[in-house]
Design a protein around this motif. Structure first.
Motif, PDB file in Angstrom:
ATOM      1  N   ASP A  96      25.022  55.108  84.307  1.00 49.44           N
ATOM      2  CA  ASP A  96      24.288  53.715  85.647  1.00 49.44           C
ATOM      3  C   ASP A  96      26.291  53.004  86.278  1.00 49.44           C
ATOM      4  O   ASP A  96      26.209  53.246  85.869  1.00 49.44           O
ATOM      5  N   ASP A  98      26.349  50.564  87.146  1.00 47.61           N
ATOM      6  CA  ASP A  98      25.903  48.654  87.604  1.00 47.61           C
ATOM      7  C   ASP A  98      26.660  48.259  86.174  1.00 47.61           C
ATOM      8  O   ASP A  98      26.440  46.828  86.266  1.00 47.61           O
ATOM      9  N   GLN A 100      26.449  49.189  82.720  1.00 48.30           N
ATOM     10  CA  GLN A 100      26.028  48.742  81.802  1.00 48.30           C
ATOM     11  C   GLN A 100      26.485  49.812  80.713  1.00 48.30           C
ATOM     12  O   GLN A 100      25.754  49.742  79.398  1.00 48.30           O
ATOM     13  N   ARG A 158      20.902  55.529  75.715  1.00 50.47           N
ATOM     14  CA  ARG A 158      21.061  54.980  76.882  1.00 50.47           C
ATOM     15  C   ARG A 158      20.780  56.607  77.690  1.00 50.47           C
ATOM     16  O   ARG A 158      20.590  57.477  76.888  1.00 50.47           O
ATOM     17  N   ARG A 202      23.479  44.171  84.038  1.00 49.46           N
ATOM     18  CA  ARG A 202      24.422  44.561  85.115  1.00 49.46           C
ATOM     19  C   ARG A 202      25.175  44.118  86.023  1.00 49.46           C
ATOM     20  O   ARG A 202      24.815  42.811  86.402  1.00 49.46           O
TER      21      ARG A 202
END
Ligand code: UDP
Ligand code: MG
Length: 309
Positions: A96, A98, A100, A158, A202
């Motif tokens: 991701d 962001d 994360q 994830r 995030r």
């Protein structure tokens, strides 16, 4: 020289593009030590802000940064697929934008690949900073999935995974339209090492997943990887038949012994509405699967590329 392909789906993430790159590049000494190069594929999922411009700027600075830009928002699943299809690396990692999915975990992940694992997956062990209601429903979803699907879907998993080319080729061989990547990862199999980390919030911007979107997504996951709801519908049908048959026998016996005093219409109304409700519910379940099948049969492309760098 080995090549690592990094797939990064982005939707309205103008603030995070450069930050992600800066954070990722901190692994450069490690990559140099391994004798490994990387390519970074940002998949712009039809963003409405300056995400594309940000990626273009990075691309001009560093030609290892590539971009695939969609003609509209197709969703993260489509982004991951497009990213995977465009990778050229020996190893592929999905992350991701962001932050994360901490890039600092990569050296540890590679250590397991070196041990012979085909894929290294991550799961967060805490859900710190997430609304409690959302965490609660997420937990319920994973518990339910474990019971109704043969494919292993891990709680807190994830999409952050490091995989060998072989695993990604297996994932790409799954051409389904209704994609639920967490399930697909499990379905293809291979030796997977799970590593755990604390949830990271995030850095910039807002989550793109509302509660409603997540709910629909979880239903998609259930339908893509389980046909148990169909069996439940059939089972409920059988139960009602058995109850009806028993009631019939009872009523006949009662009538023979005590005669047939008229009455009992309220109970009749209750039974009729209940059965009608159950029937509609079951038809609804079947309808959902039919709708999914309809979308699959149409064979539409999963994403449309507008621009590529
Ligand atoms: N994302 C995407 N398309 C979408 C929604 C999200 O490509 O339609 C990307 C988003 O830019 C981010 C990743 O998917 O890189 C995860 O999204 P988000 O952080 O909003 O989800 P969360 O981490 O809250 O589950
Ligand atoms: Mg996120």
């Amino acid at each position: 020289m080995k090549l690592l392909s990094v797939v990064v789906p982005c939707y309205n993430e103008e603030e995070n593009i450069a930050l992600f790159y800066e954070e990722f590049i901190k692994n450069q000494p490690y990559f140099a030590k391994r004798g490994m190069e990387f390519e970074m594929i940002y998949v712009d999922d039809g963003s409405k802000d300056h995400t594309r411009e940000e990626i273009r700027k990075l691309h001009e600075r560093d030609s290892r940064v590539r971009m695939i830009s969609f003609s509209r928002n197709f969703g993260k699943e489509a982004g991951l697929l497009a990213g995977f299809e465009h990778t050229r690396g020996d190893y592929i990692v999905a992350m991701d934008v962001d932050l994360q999915d901490p890039p600092a975990l990569l050296p540890e992940m590679f250590s397991y690949i070196d041990e012979g694992y085909d894929s290294v997956a991550t799961r967060r062990v805490t859900r710190k900073g997430e609304p409690p209601l959302r965490s609660f429903f997420a937990r319920c979803f994973y518990k339910l999935m474990r019971h109704i699907s043969k494919t292993e879907i891990v709680d807190g998993a994830r999409d952050y995974r490091l995989m060998t080319r072989q695993v990604v080729d297996a994932i790409l061989s799954m051409k389904e339209y209704n994609r639920f990547t967490k399930g697909i990862y499990g379905w293809v199999g291979f030796e997977t090492k799970w590593i755990e980390f604390e949830n990271v919030e995030r850095i910039k911007g807002e989550t793109k997943w509302s509660f409603w979107k997540l709910l629909l997504y979880s239903l998609e996951g259930i339908m893509a990887f389980s046909t148990v709801p169909l069996s439940i519908a059939a089972f409920v049908g059988i139960c009602f038949c058995v109850i009806a048959f028993a009631a019939m026998v009872l009523i006949i016996i009662r009538t023979l012994i005590w005669g047939d005093p008229v009455g009992g219409w309220p109970s009749l109304v209750c039974i009729i509405t209940l059965v009608a409700g159950v029937q509609l519910f079951c038809i609804g379940i079947i309808g959902q699967y039919l709708a999914k099948t309809y979308m699959e049969v149409k064979g539409r492309p999963i994403y449309i590329v507008k621009e590529e760098l």
